[in-house]
Motif scaffolding. Structure first.
Motif, PDB file in Angstrom:
ATOM      1  N   THR A 117       0.864  -1.176   0.000  1.00 46.03           N
ATOM      2  CA  THR A 117       0.000   0.000   0.000  1.00 46.03           C
ATOM      3  C   THR A 117       0.899   1.223   0.000  1.00 46.03           C
ATOM      4  OG1 THR A 117      -1.816  -1.098   1.160  1.00 46.03           O
ATOM      5  CG2 THR A 117      -1.755   1.308   1.251  1.00 46.03           C
ATOM      6  N   VAL A 118       0.695   2.084  -0.977  1.00 45.93           N
ATOM      7  CA  VAL A 118       1.526   3.265  -1.127  1.00 45.93           C
ATOM      8  C   VAL A 118       0.875   4.434  -0.389  1.00 45.93           C
ATOM      9  CG1 VAL A 118       2.721   4.766  -2.747  1.00 45.93           C
ATOM     10  CG2 VAL A 118       2.132   2.423  -3.424  1.00 45.93           C
ATOM     11  N   ILE A 119       1.637   5.082   0.487  1.00 40.44           N
ATOM     12  CA  ILE A 119       1.206   6.354   1.033  1.00 40.44           C
ATOM     13  C   ILE A 119       1.601   7.412   0.011  1.00 40.44           C
ATOM     14  CG2 ILE A 119       1.401   8.008   2.923  1.00 40.44           C
ATOM     15  CD1 ILE A 119       2.303   5.662   4.708  1.00 40.44           C
ATOM     16  N   VAL A 120       0.607   7.928  -0.696  1.00 39.26           N
ATOM     17  CA  VAL A 120       0.858   8.986  -1.670  1.00 39.26           C
ATOM     18  C   VAL A 120       0.834  10.301  -0.891  1.00 39.26           C
ATOM     19  CG1 VAL A 120       0.105  10.070  -3.803  1.00 39.26           C
ATOM     20  CG2 VAL A 120      -0.229   7.611  -3.470  1.00 39.26           C
ATOM     21  N   ALA A 121       1.985  10.905  -0.762  1.00 32.22           N
ATOM     22  CA  ALA A 121       2.150  12.067   0.104  1.00 32.22           C
ATOM     23  C   ALA A 121       2.676  13.249  -0.699  1.00 32.22           C
ATOM     24  CB  ALA A 121       3.112  11.729   1.241  1.00 32.22           C
ATOM     25  N   PHE A 122       2.841  14.377  -0.020  1.00 27.80           N
ATOM     26  CA  PHE A 122       3.432  15.548  -0.664  1.00 27.80           C
ATOM     27  C   PHE A 122       4.398  16.215   0.305  1.00 27.80           C
ATOM     28  CE2 PHE A 122      -0.477  16.984   1.373  1.00 27.80           C
ATOM     29  CZ  PHE A 122      -0.096  18.139   2.048  1.00 27.80           C
ATOM     30  N   ASP A 123       5.353  16.906  -0.269  1.00 32.02           N
ATOM     31  CA  ASP A 123       6.346  17.637   0.504  1.00 32.02           C
ATOM     32  C   ASP A 123       5.973  19.118   0.484  1.00 32.02           C
ATOM     33  OD1 ASP A 123       8.522  18.765   1.710  1.00 32.02           O
ATOM     34  OD2 ASP A 123      10.011  17.931   0.330  1.00 32.02           O
ATOM     35  N   PRO A 124       5.531  19.684   1.624  1.00 32.68           N
ATOM     36  CA  PRO A 124       5.173  21.106   1.640  1.00 32.68           C
ATOM     37  C   PRO A 124       6.345  22.020   1.299  1.00 32.68           C
ATOM     38  CG  PRO A 124       4.345  19.979   3.604  1.00 32.68           C
ATOM     39  CD  PRO A 124       5.296  19.042   2.930  1.00 32.68           C
ATOM     40  N   SER A 125       7.563  21.512   1.453  1.00 36.36           N
ATOM     41  CA  SER A 125       8.761  22.308   1.136  1.00 36.36           C
ATOM     42  C   SER A 125       9.342  21.926  -0.219  1.00 36.36           C
ATOM     43  CB  SER A 125       9.811  22.137   2.236  1.00 36.36           C
ATOM     44  OG  SER A 125       9.321  22.586   3.478  1.00 36.36           O
ATOM     45  N   PHE A 126       8.487  21.513  -1.127  1.00 35.80           N
ATOM     46  CA  PHE A 126       8.927  21.112  -2.460  1.00 35.80           C
ATOM     47  C   PHE A 126       9.768  22.187  -3.138  1.00 35.80           C
ATOM     48  CE2 PHE A 126       4.960  23.405  -2.966  1.00 35.80           C
ATOM     49  CZ  PHE A 126       5.231  24.257  -4.014  1.00 35.80           C
ATOM     50  N   TYR A 127       9.516  23.441  -2.780  1.00 36.63           N
ATOM     51  CA  TYR A 127      10.188  24.560  -3.454  1.00 36.63           C
ATOM     52  C   TYR A 127      11.693  24.580  -3.231  1.00 36.63           C
ATOM     53  CZ  TYR A 127       8.874  26.264   1.209  1.00 36.63           C
ATOM     54  OH  TYR A 127       8.654  26.371   2.565  1.00 36.63           O
ATOM     55  N   ASP A 128      12.175  23.841  -2.226  1.00 34.07           N
ATOM     56  CA  ASP A 128      13.621  23.792  -1.986  1.00 34.07           C
ATOM     57  C   ASP A 128      14.364  23.070  -3.109  1.00 34.07           C
ATOM     58  OD1 ASP A 128      13.559  25.220   0.387  1.00 34.07           O
ATOM     59  OD2 ASP A 128      13.269  23.432   1.625  1.00 34.07           O
ATOM     60  N   PHE A 129      13.628  22.337  -3.954  1.00 35.39           N
ATOM     61  CA  PHE A 129      14.246  21.607  -5.062  1.00 35.39           C
ATOM     62  C   PHE A 129      14.132  22.345  -6.395  1.00 35.39           C
ATOM     63  CE2 PHE A 129      13.201  18.415  -1.894  1.00 35.39           C
ATOM     64  CZ  PHE A 129      14.327  17.601  -1.886  1.00 35.39           C
ATOM     65  N   LEU A 130      13.498  23.508  -6.394  1.00 40.49           N
ATOM     66  CA  LEU A 130      13.201  24.154  -7.669  1.00 40.49           C
ATOM     67  C   LEU A 130      14.438  24.676  -8.392  1.00 40.49           C
ATOM     68  CD1 LEU A 130       9.819  25.969  -6.984  1.00 40.49           C
ATOM     69  CD2 LEU A 130      10.252  23.886  -8.292  1.00 40.49           C
ATOM     70  N   THR A 131      15.521  24.919  -7.672  1.00 43.94           N
ATOM     71  CA  THR A 131      16.747  25.318  -8.360  1.00 43.94           C
ATOM     72  C   THR A 131      17.174  24.244  -9.353  1.00 43.94           C
ATOM     73  OG1 THR A 131      17.465  26.588  -6.447  1.00 43.94           O
ATOM     74  CG2 THR A 131      19.152  25.992  -8.046  1.00 43.94           C
ATOM     75  N   ARG A 132      17.020  22.983  -8.967  1.00 43.64           N
ATOM     76  CA  ARG A 132      17.326  21.858  -9.854  1.00 43.64           C
ATOM     77  C   ARG A 132      16.201  21.588 -10.841  1.00 43.64           C
ATOM     78  NH1 ARG A 132      18.079  17.102  -5.877  1.00 43.64           N
ATOM     79  NH2 ARG A 132      17.759  15.951  -7.817  1.00 43.64           N
ATOM     80  N   LEU A 133      14.952  21.656 -10.357  1.00 47.44           N
ATOM     81  CA  LEU A 133      13.831  21.194 -11.158  1.00 47.44           C
ATOM     82  C   LEU A 133      13.326  22.227 -12.154  1.00 47.44           C
ATOM     83  CD1 LEU A 133      11.736  19.327  -8.436  1.00 47.44           C
ATOM     84  CD2 LEU A 133      13.344  18.348 -10.087  1.00 47.44           C
ATOM     85  N   TYR A 134      13.536  23.518 -11.839  1.00 44.22           N
ATOM     86  CA  TYR A 134      13.025  24.564 -12.727  1.00 44.22           C
ATOM     87  C   TYR A 134      14.080  25.656 -12.884  1.00 44.22           C
ATOM     88  CZ  TYR A 134       9.415  27.357 -15.028  1.00 44.22           C
ATOM     89  OH  TYR A 134       8.668  28.054 -15.950  1.00 44.22           O
TER      90      TYR A 134
END
Length: 228
Positions: A117-134
């Motif tokens: 069973t997968v816990i589909v979650a989210f990271d509220p601090s996702f923006y810390d990765f945006l330097t790499r991702l965007y």
């Protein structure tokens, strides 16, 4: 080369100091011809023949399948490539017992008998990765200044990625049992708090017993859609 390596090969950037003197530009793929083949095996697996399981078989999921699954899902578009979804694959008996304490009674059997069973979650601090991702822009300040806005973005886009997860799993031959009936706060405390992630929904994955029941009714196009 693994499936994941093949999937991401086109996304690997060559450092400037390693750029070949002559770069061969590949021809763009030919546009898809319309109309689509509505009888294709892929559409049948993903939509037409897919059902929420009523029971699971004993067949287990190979661990490499989890990686293949994520390598497909991560390619789906999200707002500014935020990619906030995080996944916890709950498969050991000990982890399932912990998860049991957060479930509504109707979901206990589905979770305890599923291979994972997968816990589909989210990271509220996702923006810390945006330097790499965007890298196209300094996107971190778009979200970091406002917790409410960043959480709204994380929930929306992790839900979007959760839909990709279901479709990718079906195309890889897995059956899916999405669930809402659980205590989010307890799941977060038991599995996610150390990372700062937050749960969105649960998704059982495995191989279902043959389903012979008819599909429940869906709403018609005219009831739900408007072209203006």
């Amino acid at each position: 080369m693994t499936l994941g390596e093949k999937l991401i090969a086109a996304d690997i950037a060559i450092p400037e100091d390693e750029t070949p003197a002559e770069t061969v530009v590949a021809e763009p793929p030919a546009p898809k011809v319309f109309p689509y083949d509505l009888e294709s095996a892929e559409l049948a697996r993903a939509f037409l023949h897919a059902r929420t399981p009523s029971a699971w078989t004993d067949r287990q999921i190979d661990e490499e399948t989890y990686r293949h699954l994520y390598d497909l899902v991560k390619l789906g578009p999200t707002s500014a490539n935020t990619s906030p979804m995080r996944l916890v694959f709950v498969r050991s008996p000990e982890a399932k017992e912990r998860l049991r304490t957060a479930l509504t009674p109707a979901n206990v059997e589905a979770v305890m008998t599923a291979p994972v069973t997968v816990i589909v979650a989210f990271d509220p601090s996702f923006y810390d990765f945006l330097t790499r991702l965007y890298p196209q822009a300094d996107a971190r300040p778009w979200f970091a200044w406002n917790d409410e806005f960043s959480q709204e973005t994380a929930i929306r886009n992790s839900s979007l990625q959760g839909g990709y997860l279901i479709m990718a799993a079906r195309l890889l031959g897995l059956d899916c049992w999405p669930m809402s009936g659980f205590d989010n706060a307890r799941v977060d405390a038991l599995f996610l708090d150390g990372r700062g992630w937050r749960s969105n929904f649960l998704l059982g994955l495995g191989y279902a017993e043959t389903v012979a029941t008819a599909r429940n009714t869906r709403l018609m196009f005219e009831e739900t859609c408007e072209v203006i």
